[in-house]
Design a protein around this motif. Structure first.
Motif: not given
Length: 167
Positions: A60-61, A63-65
């Motif tokens: 998730a990290a 993908a988001l940043h």
């Protein structure tokens, strides 16, 4: 006399009952072991569950940043561009002042070790009054001379940048 005791069940019947009891006990043990194996397959280890949660958080990290991991270039804001340009020029001017203090004069040109970071273009010129630095970064142009106050030159852009960074 090799028969069964008087008044009791015949010996073969006892042997058969014993064998049946042993077989039933063996079947029960096998059934219990099979059920325990199924239950352990259904139950996930806490280590596996924790690993899956950490993996999901890492994905998730990313993908988001993606810029945190160097997967995408970070886009600088105009304030950050101005601050980077002014900071590069400030550091170069401080080095030039140190060279003058050490040797008594400003150098003729900047050595390769004092070149600006990627994206920042610095032009140094020695003048009769001292020096002149011209900087350019993504269209922003700034001029700095030896007579300019370095703290005043650096101040506004860095103050704005620091104000934006504080939570």
């Amino acid at each position: 006399m090799t028969g069964s005791p008087p008044g009791g069940p015949p010996r073969r019947a006892l042997e058969q009952a014993y064998a049946d009891a042993m077989a039933a006990a063996q079947k029960q043990r096998e059934a219990d072991l099979a059920e325990a194996a199924r239950a352990s397959r259904r139950r996930l280890s806490p280590v596996i569950v924790t690993s899956l949660v950490v993996l999901a958080a890492a994905l998730a990290a990313v993908a988001l940043h993606p810029e945190w991991f160097g997967l995408r270039d970070r886009v600088e804001t105009p304030v950050e561009r101005q601050a980077n340009l002014r900071l590069s020029m400030y550091l170069t001017a401080k080095w030039l002042q140190g060279e003058r203090a050490r040797t008594g004069a400003f150098p003729d040109r900047l050595p390769p070790s004092r070149q600006a970071p990627d994206g920042v273009s610095l032009t140094y010129r020695r003048t009769p009054a001292g020096f002149e630095l011209r900087g350019e970064h993504a269209g922003e142009q700034v001029r700095l001379t030896e007579s300019d106050s370095l703290n005043a030159f650096l101040g506004p852009a860095m103050a704005e940048l620091l104000k934006r960074r504080k939570p």
